[in-house]
Write a protein that holds these residues in place. Structure first.
Motif, PDB file in Angstrom:
ATOM      1  N   THR A  60     -11.782  21.752  36.999  1.00  0.00           N
ATOM      2  CA  THR A  60     -12.867  21.903  38.187  1.00  0.00           C
ATOM      3  C   THR A  60     -12.851  23.326  39.247  1.00  0.00           C
ATOM      4  O   THR A  60     -12.506  24.188  38.181  1.00  0.00           O
ATOM      5  CB  THR A  60     -12.557  20.659  38.919  1.00  0.00           C
ATOM      6  OG1 THR A  60     -11.378  21.124  39.421  1.00  0.00           O
ATOM      7  CG2 THR A  60     -12.347  19.353  38.524  1.00  0.00           C
ATOM      8  N   GLN A  61     -13.867  23.487  39.395  1.00  0.00           N
ATOM      9  CA  GLN A  61     -13.839  24.674  40.151  1.00  0.00           C
ATOM     10  C   GLN A  61     -13.391  25.061  41.055  1.00  0.00           C
ATOM     11  O   GLN A  61     -12.306  25.668  40.433  1.00  0.00           O
ATOM     12  CB  GLN A  61     -15.393  24.576  41.144  1.00  0.00           C
ATOM     13  CG  GLN A  61     -15.929  25.855  41.953  1.00  0.00           C
ATOM     14  CD  GLN A  61     -17.243  25.867  43.117  1.00  0.00           C
ATOM     15  OE1 GLN A  61     -17.787  25.274  42.205  1.00  0.00           O
ATOM     16  NE2 GLN A  61     -17.430  26.790  43.727  1.00  0.00           N
ATOM     17  N   GLU A  62     -13.032  23.875  41.937  1.00  0.00           N
ATOM     18  CA  GLU A  62     -11.415  23.434  42.318  1.00  0.00           C
ATOM     19  C   GLU A  62     -10.123  24.237  41.625  1.00  0.00           C
ATOM     20  O   GLU A  62      -9.510  25.384  42.089  1.00  0.00           O
ATOM     21  CB  GLU A  62     -11.462  22.535  43.548  1.00  0.00           C
ATOM     22  CG  GLU A  62      -9.522  22.374  43.814  1.00  0.00           C
ATOM     23  CD  GLU A  62      -9.675  21.576  45.166  1.00  0.00           C
ATOM     24  OE1 GLU A  62      -8.865  20.770  45.033  1.00  0.00           O
ATOM     25  OE2 GLU A  62     -10.738  21.027  45.518  1.00  0.00           O
ATOM     26  N   VAL A  63     -10.185  23.734  40.566  1.00  0.00           N
ATOM     27  CA  VAL A  63      -8.609  24.718  39.951  1.00  0.00           C
ATOM     28  C   VAL A  63      -9.073  25.484  39.558  1.00  0.00           C
ATOM     29  O   VAL A  63      -8.455  26.340  39.428  1.00  0.00           O
ATOM     30  CB  VAL A  63      -8.397  23.073  38.554  1.00  0.00           C
ATOM     31  CG1 VAL A  63      -7.505  23.488  37.563  1.00  0.00           C
ATOM     32  CG2 VAL A  63      -8.261  21.668  39.451  1.00  0.00           C
ATOM     33  N   GLU A 108     -10.549  27.830  40.456  1.00  0.00           N
ATOM     34  CA  GLU A 108     -10.156  28.937  42.128  1.00  0.00           C
ATOM     35  C   GLU A 108      -8.863  29.166  42.083  1.00  0.00           C
ATOM     36  O   GLU A 108      -8.431  30.385  42.188  1.00  0.00           O
ATOM     37  CB  GLU A 108     -10.717  28.454  43.356  1.00  0.00           C
ATOM     38  CG  GLU A 108     -12.867  28.244  43.317  1.00  0.00           C
ATOM     39  CD  GLU A 108     -13.154  27.731  44.375  1.00  0.00           C
ATOM     40  OE1 GLU A 108     -12.809  26.918  44.895  1.00  0.00           O
ATOM     41  OE2 GLU A 108     -14.532  27.968  44.204  1.00  0.00           O
ATOM     42  N   GLY A 109      -7.882  28.470  42.104  1.00  0.00           N
ATOM     43  CA  GLY A 109      -6.602  28.523  42.213  1.00  0.00           C
ATOM     44  C   GLY A 109      -5.857  29.307  41.217  1.00  0.00           C
ATOM     45  O   GLY A 109      -5.183  30.056  41.378  1.00  0.00           O
ATOM     46  N   HIS A 125      -8.001  37.675  40.971  1.00  0.00           N
ATOM     47  CA  HIS A 125      -9.580  37.677  42.127  1.00  0.00           C
ATOM     48  C   HIS A 125      -9.021  38.954  42.971  1.00  0.00           C
ATOM     49  O   HIS A 125      -9.592  40.320  42.548  1.00  0.00           O
ATOM     50  CB  HIS A 125      -9.060  36.613  43.331  1.00  0.00           C
ATOM     51  CG  HIS A 125     -10.118  37.499  44.471  1.00  0.00           C
ATOM     52  ND1 HIS A 125     -11.574  37.451  44.160  1.00  0.00           N
ATOM     53  CD2 HIS A 125      -9.112  37.823  45.752  1.00  0.00           C
ATOM     54  CE1 HIS A 125     -11.951  37.208  45.552  1.00  0.00           C
ATOM     55  NE2 HIS A 125     -10.808  37.729  46.323  1.00  0.00           N
TER      56      HIS A 125
END
Length: 113
Positions: A40-43, A45-46, A54
């Motif tokens: 997912t987006q959250e995963v 980002e992590g 990043h």
């Protein structure tokens, strides 16, 4: 004969290599994660933060900006610049509106000796 690079060129090469390495690590982490759960987006980002992707991206952008700034001041001493000042200045003015122009300026900046 090995080319001699400026500090801006060396910093860019180092940041680009680091970015490419972090991108490779991120891709592997994504593939591994996909086997066990949905990305997912959250995963994502992590994973981006965990792998250092990043930070590597930010370092690359900073080094690109420094390389572009260095090339712009360095090229002003070249005969070609004096003969083609307006089109060259137009390229630098448009570098933030076109990713292709930015990439082209970076490529040209790496050829300056």
């Amino acid at each position: 004969m090995k080319p001699i690079y400026s500090k801006a060129q060396l910093d860019y090469l180092k940041a680009k290599t680091n970015f490419e390495n972090k991108a490779s690590i991120l891709e592997k982490k994504i593939e591994t994660t996909r086997k066990t759960r949905e990305v997912t987006q959250e995963v994502m980002e992590g994973l981006v933060m965990e792998t250092g992707f990043h930070d590597a991206y930010n370092e690359l952008v900073i080094s690109e900006n420094e390389l572009i700034e260095w090339s712009h001041s360095t090229i002003k001493h070249e005969k070609t610049y004096r003969e083609n000042k307006q089109p060259i200045e137009q390229m630098y003015d448009n570098l933030n509106t076109s990713p292709e122009m930015r990439a082209q300026i970076i490529q040209l900046a790496m050829k300056i000796r």
